[in-house]
Design a protein around this motif. Structure first.
Motif, PDB file in Angstrom:
ATOM      1  N   HIS A 255      -9.967   1.862   0.828  1.00 27.93           N
ATOM      2  CA  HIS A 255      -9.776   2.895   2.121  1.00 27.93           C
ATOM      3  C   HIS A 255     -11.169   2.870   2.510  1.00 27.93           C
ATOM      4  O   HIS A 255     -12.201   3.463   1.685  1.00 27.93           O
ATOM      5  CB  HIS A 255      -9.016   3.983   1.909  1.00 27.93           C
ATOM      6  CG  HIS A 255      -8.949   5.117   3.185  1.00 27.93           C
ATOM      7  ND1 HIS A 255      -8.003   5.890   3.545  1.00 27.93           N
ATOM      8  CD2 HIS A 255      -9.707   4.890   4.320  1.00 27.93           C
ATOM      9  CE1 HIS A 255      -8.477   6.483   4.338  1.00 27.93           C
ATOM     10  NE2 HIS A 255      -9.448   5.944   5.034  1.00 27.93           N
TER      11      HIS A 255
ATOM     12  N   CYS B  75      -6.238   4.131  -1.993  1.00 29.82           N
ATOM     13  CA  CYS B  75      -7.171   5.264  -1.338  1.00 29.82           C
ATOM     14  C   CYS B  75      -8.181   5.979  -2.311  1.00 29.82           C
ATOM     15  O   CYS B  75      -8.458   6.844  -2.122  1.00 29.82           O
ATOM     16  CB  CYS B  75      -6.393   6.148  -0.361  1.00 29.82           C
ATOM     17  SG  CYS B  75      -5.550   4.891   0.867  1.00 29.82           S
TER      18      CYS B  75
ATOM     19  N   HIS C 280      -4.893  -0.558   5.144  1.00 33.10           N
ATOM     20  CA  HIS C 280      -4.662   0.054   6.272  1.00 33.10           C
ATOM     21  C   HIS C 280      -5.596  -0.275   7.344  1.00 33.10           C
ATOM     22  O   HIS C 280      -5.971   0.641   8.060  1.00 33.10           O
ATOM     23  CB  HIS C 280      -4.160   1.114   6.244  1.00 33.10           C
ATOM     24  CG  HIS C 280      -5.044   2.236   5.387  1.00 33.10           C
ATOM     25  ND1 HIS C 280      -6.328   2.402   5.743  1.00 33.10           N
ATOM     26  CD2 HIS C 280      -4.742   3.222   4.473  1.00 33.10           C
ATOM     27  CE1 HIS C 280      -6.843   3.203   4.974  1.00 33.10           C
ATOM     28  NE2 HIS C 280      -6.077   3.799   4.005  1.00 33.10           N
TER      29      HIS C 280
ATOM     30  N   TYR D 255     -12.991   9.531   2.371  1.00 32.36           N
ATOM     31  CA  TYR D 255     -12.804  10.936   1.840  1.00 32.36           C
ATOM     32  C   TYR D 255     -13.815  11.814   1.205  1.00 32.36           C
ATOM     33  O   TYR D 255     -14.805  11.076   0.783  1.00 32.36           O
ATOM     34  CB  TYR D 255     -11.501  10.993   1.036  1.00 32.36           C
ATOM     35  CG  TYR D 255     -10.232  10.577   1.648  1.00 32.36           C
ATOM     36  CD1 TYR D 255      -9.862  11.342   2.562  1.00 32.36           C
ATOM     37  CD2 TYR D 255      -9.720   9.562   1.266  1.00 32.36           C
ATOM     38  CE1 TYR D 255      -8.522  11.033   3.017  1.00 32.36           C
ATOM     39  CE2 TYR D 255      -8.469   8.909   1.730  1.00 32.36           C
ATOM     40  CZ  TYR D 255      -7.982   9.764   2.682  1.00 32.36           C
ATOM     41  OH  TYR D 255      -6.770   9.483   3.121  1.00 32.36           O
TER      42      TYR D 255
ATOM     43  N   HIS E 288       0.995  -1.047   0.079  1.00 32.27           N
ATOM     44  CA  HIS E 288       0.058   0.151  -0.032  1.00 32.27           C
ATOM     45  C   HIS E 288       0.859   1.412   0.111  1.00 32.27           C
ATOM     46  O   HIS E 288       1.449   1.616   0.992  1.00 32.27           O
ATOM     47  CB  HIS E 288      -1.044  -0.096   1.111  1.00 32.27           C
ATOM     48  CG  HIS E 288      -2.027   1.028   1.245  1.00 32.27           C
ATOM     49  ND1 HIS E 288      -3.199   0.866   0.901  1.00 32.27           N
ATOM     50  CD2 HIS E 288      -1.719   2.525   1.422  1.00 32.27           C
ATOM     51  CE1 HIS E 288      -3.677   2.148   1.086  1.00 32.27           C
ATOM     52  NE2 HIS E 288      -3.021   3.058   1.443  1.00 32.27           N
TER      53      HIS E 288
ATOM     54  N   ASP F 131       1.670   2.685   3.488  1.00 28.39           N
ATOM     55  CA  ASP F 131       0.873   4.098   3.165  1.00 28.39           C
ATOM     56  C   ASP F 131       1.700   5.210   3.336  1.00 28.39           C
ATOM     57  O   ASP F 131       1.204   6.183   3.666  1.00 28.39           O
ATOM     58  CB  ASP F 131      -0.078   3.912   4.081  1.00 28.39           C
ATOM     59  CG  ASP F 131      -1.435   4.871   3.931  1.00 28.39           C
ATOM     60  OD1 ASP F 131      -1.332   5.469   2.527  1.00 28.39           O
ATOM     61  OD2 ASP F 131      -2.244   5.205   4.676  1.00 28.39           O
TER      62      ASP F 131
END
Ligand SMILES: [Zn+2]
Length: 469
Positions: A223, A93, A253, A195, A64, A369
């Protein structure tokens, strides 16, 4: 059989990436390939490396990353290669540098591409995914690059307003982009549903794009929508997407974010195991209890403490504590956030017990990440892999060394369908890392995040020695 090779790595303990215990063996590298593993006492080589007492493993695969532009702008990728990383997965993500869209400018999370190494005005600047892949080929990065096309980027490419569900035409347009990306050579599709530009997308919108990905044999990495109290619902949504679109899923993650969610891993892991009975599901983890992404007022609230990783209008804020800055400026924290934007931050908000529980799970891969653009990056950028080997294997004994190597190599290669990588065996690509299990450790920390690790001694990528320490 020819008993001659380019590089002979002699006398080490080979952890082949399968998860089986290390064995005493020599490794022969010829050209780009591993040609033999075993007792090679009577072999000759152009270069013989004595690695007695050291561990020899397949090059690590960072499951990632956000190295999308870094692999082009700094092809030697020093902060990863120094950790033993020889393959990176980019496009995570929901964020990829292609296809180009007009709407990315200042919206978090697109600002993660806007560090010192990104182009002015945000990164996505390749009109098609194929053009981005050509950019990678042209740059000849040292590491092997696995690519995902990002849902937030797709939304920004086809929608005039990101803060609503996509309509039928927009979904068709995004499907065409996924088709283009997968045909050009992308390995899968990612979302960043937590997000602001991803959150308004209903599950059906994601499934419509995941189906196109599945038709090319691609993978889905996410994500998830909620990593806090809504974590279990998010896992259910992820499993649902994988089941209905018929593709393998990776939870990015995996964490329990915010104090109210601490301990939830006791429920998430059994839930994932339940799903795994009927579908392919894995997850990745970085070995830290702080996260890092764009600076967003809502996210500040659920953190114990927030450190600024980078700010465009106030570069000198990098490395500073947000609450302290607000006090110094005599303003509220949300006002300080406003003043620093666009910015990135480090959020202290996870619990060590969840981290160790997640790390120990057999479906857990290692992914850093790391955010390469920041002036004061989260230490995971320079430290993730040595930290797992030093802190979590040697010092804390959470997993054994063979298991840790497997989570960085063979498991990840299998999940992402990487051929001839991740297992140290004859015929495979010569991505090899030599490290000292007694000394390997990260040295990057929150105060000094840009530091080489200790104990990673030699990194060979595709038969080329790329790092010696
Ligand atoms: Zn993420």
């Amino acid at each position: 059989m020819e008993k001659n090779c380019d590089i002979l790595i002699k006398g080490g303990t080979v952890f082949d990436g399968s998860g089986t215990p290390g064995v005493a063996a020599d490794v022969a590298v010829e050209g780009k390939l591993i040609t033999a593993v075993g007792d090679l006492a009577d072999w000759t080589a152009r270069e013989i490396v004595d690695v007695a007492g050291k561990a020899v493993a397949p090059g690590f695969i960072d499951a990632h990353t956000h190295d999308d532009l870094a692999v082009i702008e700094q092809p030697e990728l020093r902060y990863k290669v120094c950790q033993g990383v020889t393959t990176v997965v980019v496009g995570n993500c929901g964020l990829s540098p292609a296809p180009l869209g007009p709407r990315q400018e200042d919206i978090a999370p697109f600002t993660i591409f806007r560090g010192k190494d990104a182009s002015p005005g945000g990164a996505p600047r390749y009109p098609t995914f194929g053009a981005y892949l050509d950019g990678i080929k042209h740059a000849q990065p040292w590491v092997h690059v696995v690519t995902l096309v990002g849902h937030n980027t797709l939304r920004a490419a086809v929608m005039d307003d990101l803060f609503r569900p996509a309509n039928g035409d927009e979904i068709s347009a995004m499907q065409a982009h996924v088709e283009e990306a997968m045909s050009a050579g992308a390995d899968g599709f990612s979302t960043g549903l937590a997000y602001p530009p991803g959150l308004p997308a209903p599950t059906e919108e994601v499934i419509a794009l995941a189906e196109v990905t599945a038709s090319h044999g691609g993978i889905y990495c996410t994500h998830m929508r909620d990593e806090g109290l809504g974590l279990l619902d998010s896992i259910d949504e992820t499993l649902d997407i994988g089941r209905r679109a018929k593709l393998s899923v990776v939870i990015s993650h995996h964490k329990c974010s915010g104090k109210v969610a601490w301990g939830l891993s006791k429920q998430t892991l059994p839930r994932i195991d339940e799903g795994a009975k009927t579908q392919e599901v894995h997850f990745d983890l970085y070995p830290y209890t702080a996260s890092s992404t764009g600076l967003m007022a809502d996210w500040v609230e659920e953190a114990e403490r927030v450190m600024i990783a980078g700010s465009e209008p106030v570069p000198e804020a990098a490395g500073r504590d947000l609450a302290e800055l607000a006090a110094e400026w005599g303003c509220t924290v949300p006002e300080a956030v406003e003043r620093l934007h666009p910015a990135r931050a480090i959020y202290f908000k996870m619990d060590e017990a969840d981290l160790e529980r997640i790390l120990a799970h057999p479906r857990c891969m290692i992914g850093s990440d790391g955010l390469p653009g920041d002036r004061h990056p989260h230490p995971r950028l320079w430290g993730t892999f040595p930290r797992v080997l030093g802190r979590y294997v040697r010092e804390r004994g959470v997993i054994d060394l063979a298991t840790a190597v497997h989570k960085m190599t063979g498991l990840t290669a299998r999940v992402f369908g990487l051929e001839r990588r991740g297992i140290l065996a004859p015929g495979n690509i010569a991505d090899v890392v030599v490290f000292d299990p007694e000394t390997v450790i990260d040295r990057a920390d929150y105060e000094n995040p840009v530091r080489l690790p200790d104990g990673i001694e030699r990194v060979i990528i595709g038969g080329e020695v790329r790092y010696e320490h």
